[in-house]
Design a protein around this motif. Structure first.
Motif, PDB file in Angstrom:
ATOM      1  N   SER A  43      36.619  29.001  34.932  1.00 26.76           N
ATOM      2  CA  SER A  43      36.479  29.580  36.694  1.00 26.76           C
ATOM      3  C   SER A  43      38.498  29.857  36.836  1.00 26.76           C
ATOM      4  CB  SER A  43      36.021  28.225  37.665  1.00 26.76           C
ATOM      5  OG  SER A  43      36.759  27.447  37.861  1.00 26.76           O
ATOM      6  N   ARG A 234      29.805  30.771  40.283  1.00 21.98           N
ATOM      7  CA  ARG A 234      31.036  31.868  39.380  1.00 21.98           C
ATOM      8  C   ARG A 234      31.017  32.068  37.839  1.00 21.98           C
ATOM      9  NH1 ARG A 234      37.109  29.898  41.094  1.00 21.98           N
ATOM     10  NH2 ARG A 234      36.793  30.446  43.372  1.00 21.98           N
ATOM     11  N   SER A 236      28.503  33.788  34.096  1.00 18.86           N
ATOM     12  CA  SER A 236      28.429  34.973  33.400  1.00 18.86           C
ATOM     13  C   SER A 236      27.364  35.422  33.329  1.00 18.86           C
ATOM     14  CB  SER A 236      29.375  34.840  31.960  1.00 18.86           C
ATOM     15  OG  SER A 236      27.806  33.905  31.449  1.00 18.86           O
ATOM     16  N   LEU A 238      26.335  35.954  36.467  1.00 21.30           N
ATOM     17  CA  LEU A 238      27.344  36.576  38.044  1.00 21.30           C
ATOM     18  C   LEU A 238      27.857  38.091  37.047  1.00 21.30           C
ATOM     19  CD1 LEU A 238      26.865  33.772  39.865  1.00 21.30           C
ATOM     20  CD2 LEU A 238      25.058  35.575  39.946  1.00 21.30           C
ATOM     21  N   GLY A 239      28.738  37.846  36.420  1.00 22.33           N
ATOM     22  CA  GLY A 239      29.886  38.656  35.857  1.00 22.33           C
ATOM     23  C   GLY A 239      29.116  39.627  35.802  1.00 22.33           C
ATOM     24  N   LEU A 242      27.263  42.088  37.520  1.00 24.92           N
ATOM     25  CA  LEU A 242      28.558  42.766  38.869  1.00 24.92           C
ATOM     26  C   LEU A 242      29.735  43.621  38.091  1.00 24.92           C
ATOM     27  CD1 LEU A 242      29.051  40.256  41.034  1.00 24.92           C
ATOM     28  CD2 LEU A 242      27.480  42.131  41.654  1.00 24.92           C
ATOM     29  N   ARG A 251      32.711  41.520  35.991  1.00 25.75           N
ATOM     30  CA  ARG A 251      33.722  40.957  36.842  1.00 25.75           C
ATOM     31  C   ARG A 251      34.765  39.446  36.850  1.00 25.75           C
ATOM     32  NH1 ARG A 251      32.057  41.677  42.674  1.00 25.75           N
ATOM     33  NH2 ARG A 251      31.460  44.094  42.017  1.00 25.75           N
ATOM     34  N   ARG A 256      33.671  36.415  41.882  1.00 23.34           N
ATOM     35  CA  ARG A 256      32.077  36.448  41.930  1.00 23.34           C
ATOM     36  C   ARG A 256      31.712  35.716  43.029  1.00 23.34           C
ATOM     37  NH1 ARG A 256      31.940  34.732  34.852  1.00 23.34           N
ATOM     38  NH2 ARG A 256      33.095  36.729  33.942  1.00 23.34           N
ATOM     39  N   ASP A 257      32.661  34.959  44.195  1.00 21.61           N
ATOM     40  CA  ASP A 257      31.963  34.018  44.947  1.00 21.61           C
ATOM     41  C   ASP A 257      31.324  34.762  46.338  1.00 21.61           C
ATOM     42  OD1 ASP A 257      33.736  32.104  43.862  1.00 21.61           O
ATOM     43  OD2 ASP A 257      35.283  32.984  45.640  1.00 21.61           O
ATOM     44  N   ALA A 259      28.779  36.838  45.100  1.00 17.59           N
ATOM     45  CA  ALA A 259      27.502  36.927  44.675  1.00 17.59           C
ATOM     46  C   ALA A 259      27.053  35.674  44.235  1.00 17.59           C
ATOM     47  CB  ALA A 259      28.077  37.071  42.785  1.00 17.59           C
ATOM     48  N   THR A 260      28.123  33.802  43.912  1.00 15.66           N
ATOM     49  CA  THR A 260      27.799  33.044  44.413  1.00 15.66           C
ATOM     50  C   THR A 260      27.034  32.417  45.468  1.00 15.66           C
ATOM     51  OG1 THR A 260      28.916  32.595  42.686  1.00 15.66           O
ATOM     52  CG2 THR A 260      28.220  30.472  44.107  1.00 15.66           C
TER      53      THR A 260
END
Length: 308
Positions: A43, A234, A236, A238-239, A242, A251, A256-257, A259-260
């Motif tokens: 991160s 953060r 993966s 989520l990445g 996105l 992303r 990714r904050d 989305a977090t």
């Protein structure tokens, strides 16, 4: 094996239903800020590796609204190599000591009983063990003797090979069953039920689809009757969600904050006790909004709200 009764609870939306002994109780989901004292965190790439930088980062997280700061000296990203115990101690102890002296509620993120014991002596008040006591057989007895709150995460193996173990018949059922076994092991070791916290282990031996299914069924984890910690920050999955529409590239972790924070709202609404995050400010706002929404949602369901 002892058969453990697992209570079903129905928390008000936005508030945790049960709380571990001796930790903050602000009437909403707590926020745990991450302090990685590692050179290889996924991160932040080691931005807080030096002790002074890690302490400064922890103090900044407190200013942003963290209820707990979680200090760890071993990266658990997929494929990470384990540091020697002496190196983990060197990384963690000065940071725990300084943050505890500053008045922080400090958690130590470790799978090693020796590190946990030394960190408790330095002022930590919570053990966060991603292995759920499986990596070190001395961990559960240590936590029981210390009487400290203990986070027990769903885990199937160390980082180097954990993703090869992401095979389930039904991920929610299997994770719940495996958590129950570890809960029983912790209680049999002498741990008080009011000290035990559970974590479904998002990203640990889980595919993105597994993570999303668990997030959608957090109420089932909460229903085991212990406070629940969730760490989606953060990660993966989520990445991937996105990913760039043109290149397909995930992303980057530090983007990714938002989305977090969205996940934080959804998890808090399902009654989790605490959220472990890198960007504290956005999730601190999210849990307060969710708790306030919970008050109104509860009032709207009350028969009195329909009286004119």
């Amino acid at each position: 094996m002892t058969v453990t009764a697992h209570a079903t609870i129905s928390p008000r939306p936005g508030t945790p239903g049960v709380h571990p002994h001796g930790l903050p109780r602000p009437g909403r989901t707590l926020v745990m800020g991450v302090v990685n004292v590692t050179p290889d965190s996924f991160s932040d790439g080691g931005l807080s590796f030096a002790a002074d930088a890690a302490v400064a980062h922890g103090l900044a997280l407190l200013e942003q609204g963290a209820d707990i700061v979680d200090v760890g000296g071993e990266s658990t990203r997929p494929g990470a190599a384990r540091p020697p115990v002496e190196e983990e101690l060197r990384r963690v102890l000065p940071v725990v000591r300084e943050l505890a002296a500053a008045g922080a509620t400090v958690s130590v993120d470790t799978m090693r009983a020796e590190v946990a014991a030394r960190a408790l002596d330095a002022g930590a008040r919570l053990i966060n063990d991603v292995s759920g006591g499986l990596a070190d057989p001395a961990m559960l007895p240590l936590a029981a003797r210390a009487g400290t709150p203990y986070v027990l995460m769903h885990w199937r193996g160390h980082s180097a090979g954990m993703q090869g173990r992401a095979v389930y018949d039904h991920v929610v059922t299997d994770v719940l069953d495996e958590l129950r076994l570890r809960i029983d092991a912790a209680l049999e070791a002498g741990m008080g039920p009011d000290r035990l916290i559970i974590d479904p282990g998002l990203g640990f031996a889980k595919t993105p689809d597994h993570n999303w299914e668990l997030l959608g069924r957090l109420g089932d984890v909460v229903a085991l009757g212990h406070p629940v910690l969730v760490g989606a920050s953060r990660k993966s999955f989520l990445g991937g969600l996105l990913a760039d529409r043109t290149t397909g590239e995930p992303r980057p972790a530090r983007l990714r904050d938002a989305a977090t924070a969205a996940v934080s709202v959804l998890a808090a609404a399902q009654g989790v006790w605490c959220l472990r995050v890198h960007d504290v400010a956005s999730t601190a706002d999210a849990v307060r909004v969710t708790a306030r929404w919970g008050v109104e949602a509860t009032a709207a369901r009350s028969p009195l709200s329909r009286v004119r």
